[in-house]
Design a protein around this motif. Structure first.
Motif, PDB file in Angstrom:
ATOM      1  N   GLY A 131       0.974   5.744  13.887  1.00 21.30           N
ATOM      2  CA  GLY A 131      -0.305   5.397  13.279  1.00 21.30           C
ATOM      3  C   GLY A 131      -0.719   6.272  12.124  1.00 21.30           C
ATOM      4  N   ARG A 132       0.080   7.293  11.786  1.00 22.99           N
ATOM      5  CA  ARG A 132      -0.296   8.191  10.687  1.00 22.99           C
ATOM      6  C   ARG A 132      -0.047   7.577   9.317  1.00 22.99           C
ATOM      7  NH1 ARG A 132       2.276  11.938  14.266  1.00 22.99           N
ATOM      8  NH2 ARG A 132       0.794  13.439  15.147  1.00 22.99           N
ATOM      9  N   ILE A 133       0.807   6.549   9.264  1.00 27.17           N
ATOM     10  CA  ILE A 133       1.104   5.858   8.001  1.00 27.17           C
ATOM     11  C   ILE A 133       0.813   4.379   8.200  1.00 27.17           C
ATOM     12  CG2 ILE A 133       2.876   5.273   6.300  1.00 27.17           C
ATOM     13  CD1 ILE A 133       4.400   7.794   7.196  1.00 27.17           C
ATOM     14  N   GLU A 134       0.090   3.790   7.250  1.00 23.49           N
ATOM     15  CA  GLU A 134      -0.219   2.362   7.314  1.00 23.49           C
ATOM     16  C   GLU A 134       0.379   1.637   6.114  1.00 23.49           C
ATOM     17  OE1 GLU A 134      -4.363   2.022   9.844  1.00 23.49           O
ATOM     18  OE2 GLU A 134      -4.507   2.108   7.652  1.00 23.49           O
ATOM     19  N   LEU A 135       0.852   0.434   6.361  1.00 24.36           N
ATOM     20  CA  LEU A 135       1.341  -0.468   5.319  1.00 24.36           C
ATOM     21  C   LEU A 135       0.401  -1.658   5.306  1.00 24.36           C
ATOM     22  CD1 LEU A 135       3.565  -1.359   3.286  1.00 24.36           C
ATOM     23  CD2 LEU A 135       4.789  -2.348   5.221  1.00 24.36           C
ATOM     24  N   LEU A 136      -0.393  -1.770   4.252  1.00 28.93           N
ATOM     25  CA  LEU A 136      -1.428  -2.802   4.167  1.00 28.93           C
ATOM     26  C   LEU A 136      -1.107  -3.772   3.046  1.00 28.93           C
ATOM     27  CD1 LEU A 136      -3.057   0.285   4.352  1.00 28.93           C
ATOM     28  CD2 LEU A 136      -4.709  -1.308   5.304  1.00 28.93           C
ATOM     29  N   ARG A 137      -1.282  -5.069   3.341  1.00 28.93           N
ATOM     30  CA  ARG A 137      -0.984  -6.124   2.372  1.00 28.93           C
ATOM     31  C   ARG A 137      -2.277  -6.850   2.032  1.00 28.93           C
ATOM     32  NH1 ARG A 137       1.167 -11.530   3.812  1.00 28.93           N
ATOM     33  NH2 ARG A 137       2.210 -12.456   2.014  1.00 28.93           N
ATOM     34  N   PHE A 138      -2.560  -7.011   0.739  1.00 26.28           N
ATOM     35  CA  PHE A 138      -3.767  -7.727   0.321  1.00 26.28           C
ATOM     36  C   PHE A 138      -3.527  -8.369  -1.037  1.00 26.28           C
ATOM     37  CE2 PHE A 138      -4.068  -3.648  -1.679  1.00 26.28           C
ATOM     38  CZ  PHE A 138      -4.822  -3.808  -2.823  1.00 26.28           C
ATOM     39  N   GLN A 139      -4.454  -9.255  -1.420  1.00 27.86           N
ATOM     40  CA  GLN A 139      -4.296 -10.006  -2.667  1.00 27.86           C
ATOM     41  C   GLN A 139      -5.264  -9.498  -3.719  1.00 27.86           C
ATOM     42  OE1 GLN A 139      -4.593 -14.300  -2.289  1.00 27.86           O
ATOM     43  NE2 GLN A 139      -3.134 -14.555  -3.940  1.00 27.86           N
ATOM     44  N   ALA A 188      -3.744 -10.624 -11.599  1.00 25.54           N
ATOM     45  CA  ALA A 188      -4.611 -11.327 -10.649  1.00 25.54           C
ATOM     46  C   ALA A 188      -3.776 -12.362  -9.889  1.00 25.54           C
ATOM     47  CB  ALA A 188      -5.759 -12.009 -11.380  1.00 25.54           C
ATOM     48  N   GLY A 189      -3.970 -12.431  -8.591  1.00 23.83           N
ATOM     49  CA  GLY A 189      -3.199 -13.333  -7.751  1.00 23.83           C
ATOM     50  C   GLY A 189      -2.001 -12.692  -7.092  1.00 23.83           C
ATOM     51  N   ASP A 190      -1.590 -11.503  -7.565  1.00 25.30           N
ATOM     52  CA  ASP A 190      -0.481 -10.797  -6.929  1.00 25.30           C
ATOM     53  C   ASP A 190      -0.849 -10.440  -5.493  1.00 25.30           C
ATOM     54  OD1 ASP A 190       0.987 -10.890  -9.243  1.00 25.30           O
ATOM     55  OD2 ASP A 190       0.755  -8.763  -9.755  1.00 25.30           O
ATOM     56  N   MET A 191       0.121 -10.541  -4.611  1.00 24.05           N
ATOM     57  CA  MET A 191      -0.019 -10.034  -3.245  1.00 24.05           C
ATOM     58  C   MET A 191       0.695  -8.690  -3.224  1.00 24.05           C
ATOM     59  SD  MET A 191      -1.432 -11.301  -0.418  1.00 24.05           S
ATOM     60  CE  MET A 191      -1.176 -13.081  -0.385  1.00 24.05           C
ATOM     61  N   ILE A 192      -0.040  -7.621  -2.951  1.00 22.43           N
ATOM     62  CA  ILE A 192       0.582  -6.302  -3.019  1.00 22.43           C
ATOM     63  C   ILE A 192       0.519  -5.610  -1.657  1.00 22.43           C
ATOM     64  CG2 ILE A 192       0.050  -6.086  -5.468  1.00 22.43           C
ATOM     65  CD1 ILE A 192      -2.089  -4.053  -4.768  1.00 22.43           C
ATOM     66  N   SER A 193       1.537  -4.792  -1.386  1.00 27.99           N
ATOM     67  CA  SER A 193       1.593  -3.993  -0.165  1.00 27.99           C
ATOM     68  C   SER A 193       1.489  -2.525  -0.544  1.00 27.99           C
ATOM     69  CB  SER A 193       2.894  -4.251   0.599  1.00 27.99           C
ATOM     70  OG  SER A 193       2.954  -5.596   1.041  1.00 27.99           O
ATOM     71  N   LEU A 213       9.083  -8.094   6.428  1.00 23.37           N
ATOM     72  CA  LEU A 213       7.939  -8.360   5.564  1.00 23.37           C
ATOM     73  C   LEU A 213       8.214  -9.573   4.688  1.00 23.37           C
ATOM     74  CD1 LEU A 213       7.469  -4.660   4.381  1.00 23.37           C
ATOM     75  CD2 LEU A 213       6.339  -5.752   6.323  1.00 23.37           C
ATOM     76  N   VAL A 214       7.154 -10.164   4.178  1.00 20.27           N
ATOM     77  CA  VAL A 214       7.236 -11.240   3.188  1.00 20.27           C
ATOM     78  C   VAL A 214       8.205 -12.326   3.656  1.00 20.27           C
ATOM     79  CG1 VAL A 214       7.283 -11.715   0.714  1.00 20.27           C
ATOM     80  CG2 VAL A 214       7.055  -9.360   1.490  1.00 20.27           C
ATOM     81  N   ILE A 255      11.293   1.014   1.912  1.00 25.43           N
ATOM     82  CA  ILE A 255      11.157  -0.438   1.744  1.00 25.43           C
ATOM     83  C   ILE A 255      12.412  -0.926   1.033  1.00 25.43           C
ATOM     84  CG2 ILE A 255       9.818  -2.293   0.693  1.00 25.43           C
ATOM     85  CD1 ILE A 255       8.194  -0.952   2.778  1.00 25.43           C
ATOM     86  N   THR A 256      12.962  -2.042   1.501  1.00 27.32           N
ATOM     87  CA  THR A 256      14.160  -2.589   0.877  1.00 27.32           C
ATOM     88  C   THR A 256      14.155  -4.106   0.935  1.00 27.32           C
ATOM     89  OG1 THR A 256      16.593  -2.667   0.986  1.00 27.32           O
ATOM     90  CG2 THR A 256      15.415  -2.364   3.059  1.00 27.32           C
ATOM     91  N   LYS A 257      14.865  -4.725   0.001  1.00 29.61           N
ATOM     92  CA  LYS A 257      15.088  -6.168   0.024  1.00 29.61           C
ATOM     93  C   LYS A 257      16.398  -6.523   0.716  1.00 29.61           C
ATOM     94  CE  LYS A 257      14.168  -8.571  -3.707  1.00 29.61           C
ATOM     95  NZ  LYS A 257      14.119  -8.987  -5.129  1.00 29.61           N
ATOM     96  N   ASP A 258      17.230  -5.516   1.016  1.00 34.63           N
ATOM     97  CA  ASP A 258      18.522  -5.755   1.663  1.00 34.63           C
ATOM     98  C   ASP A 258      18.329  -5.725   3.181  1.00 34.63           C
ATOM     99  OD1 ASP A 258      19.788  -5.841  -0.836  1.00 34.63           O
ATOM    100  OD2 ASP A 258      19.986  -3.659  -0.875  1.00 34.63           O
ATOM    101  N   CYS A 259      17.837  -6.818   3.724  1.00 37.67           N
ATOM    102  CA  CYS A 259      17.454  -6.858   5.137  1.00 37.67           C
ATOM    103  C   CYS A 259      18.679  -6.732   6.043  1.00 37.67           C
ATOM    104  CB  CYS A 259      16.709  -8.150   5.442  1.00 37.67           C
ATOM    105  SG  CYS A 259      15.176  -8.306   4.487  1.00 37.67           S
TER     106      CYS A 259
END
Length: 461
Positions: free
Chosen positions: A148-156, A201-206, A376-377, A437-441
Motif C-alpha cells: 500500500g505504500r505505492i499507488e498506481l492510479l488511472r484517470f482521464q 485532453a481525452g488522454d487516459m493516464i496512469s 493493465l489497459v 511498467i512494460t508492454k511486453d506482457c
C-alpha cells in the motif's frame, strides 16, 4: 511449476491461459468434456474430464507430483474438498475460491484447519476494490504495491486540466509533487511515455506515487480527492452486501435498491444501518425519487451486464456521481470501455490476478522475484513489483546507464519504506522493491530480464 486447476469456468480458463503462457505445466479438470475441449484448443494445457474432488481423477491429473492445486469450480464445498484431497494425496500447496458470505467470517478458521495456502472470495475482493475507488472518486482504477505504500492510479484528462498541452518532462514544475506518469492511452494507442510526450485532453493516464503525493498531485491539478458521502447501489447480491458493509464502516451513507423482496428482508437484517429499497433499479422514476441526481457514488451491481451498462449510462446523464459498473463477461470489453461510464470492475479478473500474484510469489524459491503483478489497459501492459534479493547487473548503476529493453519504465522504488520516484541518476539497490511498467506482457520473471542482451560486459562505466 506443475499446477492443476479444478474448474474450467471463466476464472479457470483465464488462469490456464495465463499460466500456460508463463511456461508452467498446467492440467485442467472439469466435468464437462466441451469445456476441456475448448481450453485445450486455445492453450498448451492437459485436460482431464471428471470430478475434481475425486481422488482417482486427481491421481489421473498427476496430483502426486503437483506443486499447486487451484480449485475454482462453481461450488465452494467442492473447492474445499478438492484442496483437502490434494493436500492429503500430493502434499502440494492449495488455493480455493470460496464465495458464500456464510463462510466469510469463518474463512480464516477454514483456511487453517484445512491447511489451505490461500482462500479467495471474488465478491469480497471486488467490493474492496470498489470501496477504494469511492474513497478516491477521481481515479478510474487504483492498484497498490509495497503493502500500500505505492499507488498506481488511472484517470482521464479533461479539457480544463492544467496538464493538457504540456510535456511530461515539465510535470514536476506544474505539480511540485513526486509522481510519475507511466502509461498514456490515446485512442487505441498505448504508450510507455518518454519525457517528450505531450499530454492531450481525452488522454487516459496512469500515475505512480505514494498515497500522500497522489493526493497532493490531484489537488494541485484541481481534481477532487475526498471520498464520497453517500452511494446508491443497484442490486442486492453478494458484492452489494460486502460493498455496503465496507462503506458503512467508512462512514458513507448507503442506499440499496433491490427488486426481490426476500433479498431486501435479508439485507435489512444484516445491514441495519443501510437504507434498503424494494423496487426496480431500472425504473427512472424510482431512481429520481431516491435521489440519483444528488448521489455522490453510484454502483450498478445487478446480475446482468447489459443492465449494469445501461444503468451506468443513465446515471452519467443524470448525475455527477462516481460510477462503478460490474461486468462479468469480457466479450465486449473494448466497446464498454469506450463508453466513458466510470470504473469497470471484472470480479473474475480480480480473482485471477490475485491467484497469479500468489503463483509468482511461490516461484521466488526457484529463481523468480516477482512479488506483485497487475495487468493493465485490457492486458496491453503490465505493472510488476520485483524484490531485489541480491546484487546483479541491474544494481548500484544509475538507471540512465542501464541498457534496458524498449517499452520498459522503472517507475518506483521502495527502499526500507521510503518511496523513490526514480530519476536517471538513481540506482536500484539490494533490498529494494522495484515497480516497472512494460508492454511486453508475461516476458519478465526476474529483474535481470529487463536488460538488453549484450555480448560485452553489462553496466560498466
Amino acid at each position: 511449476m506443475n499446477i492443476i486447476i479444478a474448474g474450467c469456468g471463466k476464472v479457470g480458463r483465464a488462469l490456464a491461459e495465463q499460466l500456460s503462457r508463463e511456461k508452467h505445466d498446467i492440467t485442467v479438470i472439469d466435468r464437462k468434456p466441451e469445456a476441456i475441449q475448448q481450453i485445450t484448443n486455445i492453450a498448451d494445457v492437459r485436460g482431464v474430464v471428471g470430478n475434481g474432488a475425486s481422488f482417482e481423477i486427481q491421481m489421473d491429473a498427476g496430483i502426486d507430483t503437483a506443486d499447486l492445486m487451484i480449485a475454482v469450480t462453481d461450488a465452494d464445498e467442492v473447492n474445499l474438498l478438492c484442496c483437502l484431497i490434494a493436500k492429503k494425496a500430493g502434499g502440494c500447496q492449495t488455493i480455493a475460491r470460496v464465495r458464500n458470505p456464510v463462510y466469510h467470517h469463518e474463512i480464516h478458521h477454514i483456511k487453517d484447519e484445512l491447511g489451505l495456502s490461500m482462500v479467495i472470495n471474488p465478491e469480497w475482493a471486488a467490493a474492496m476494490e470498489m470501496a477504494r475507488l469511492l474513497r478516491f472518486p477521481s481515479a478510474i482504477d487504483i492498484d497498490t504495491f509495497a503493502n500500500g505504500r505505492i499507488e498506481l492510479l488511472r484517470f482521464q484528462l479533461e479539457e480544463q486540466n492544467p496538464l493538457c498541452n504540456n510535456k511530461i518532462k515539465d510535470l514536476h514544475m506544474l505539480s511540485r509533487c513526486e509522481v510519475l506518469i507511466c502509461i498514456v492511452e490515446r485512442g487505441n494507442e498505448v504508450l510507455i511515455p518518454s519525457g517528450e510526450v505531450e499530454l492531450k485532453a481525452g488522454d487516459m493516464i496512469s500515475v505512480v506515487a505514494s498515497p500522500v503525493n497522489a493526493s497532493r498531485f490531484f489537488k494541485t491539478i484541481g481534481i477532487e480527492t475526498n471520498q464520497v458521502k453517500n452511494t446508491m447501489i443497484i442490486g442486492g447480491g453478494k458484492i452489494s452486501f460486502y460493498l455496503a458493509k465496507r462503506l458503512l464502516e467508512m462512514g458513507i451513507q448507503v442506499k440499496i435498491i433491490e427488486k426481490d423482496r426476500d433479498a431486501c428482508e435479508r439485507l435489512c437484517e444484516i445491514l441495519p444501518k443501510a437504507m434498503i429499497i424494494n423496487g426496480d433499479g431500472t425504473d427512472r422514476e424510482l431512481l429520481a425519487e431516491e435521489g440519483l441526481a444528488k448521489a455522490e457514488g453510484f454502483a450498478a451491481l445487478t446480475n446482468m451486464d447489459e443492465e449494469n451498462v445501461m444503468l451506468a449510462l443513465y446515471a452519467k446523464s443524470m448525475s455527477k456521481a462516481k460510477k462503478i459498473t460490474k461486468v462479468n463477461r469480457n466479450t465486449f470489453d473494448t466497446i464498454i470501455g469506450s463508453l466513458n461510464i466510470g470504473s469497470l470492475i471484472y470480479p473474475k479478473h480480480i480473482t485471477s490476478e490475485t491467484i497469479l500474484q500468489y503463483v509468482r510469489a511461490m516461484q521466488n524459491s526457484i529463481g523468480s522475484n516477482v512479488e506483485t503483478l497487475y495487468r493493465l489497459v485490457d492486458g496491453n501492459a503490465e505493472a510488476l513489483e520485483f524484490m531485489i534479493k541480491g546484487k546483479s547487473e541491474v544494481t548500484d548503476i544509475p538507471l540512465q546507464e542501464l541498457q534496458l529493453k524498449p517499452h520498459i519504465l522503472v517507475c518506483a522504488i521502495n527502499r526500507k519504506g521510503k518511496i523513490i520516484i526514480p530519476k536517471g541518476q538513481d540506482c536500484i539497490q539490494e533490498g529494494d522493491s522495484v515497480v516497472i511498467i512494460t508492454k511486453d506482457c508475461g516476458a519478465y520473471k526476474d529483474i535481470r530480464d529487463i536488460m538488453k542482451k549484450t555480448s560485452g560486459p553489462v553496466g560498466t562505466r
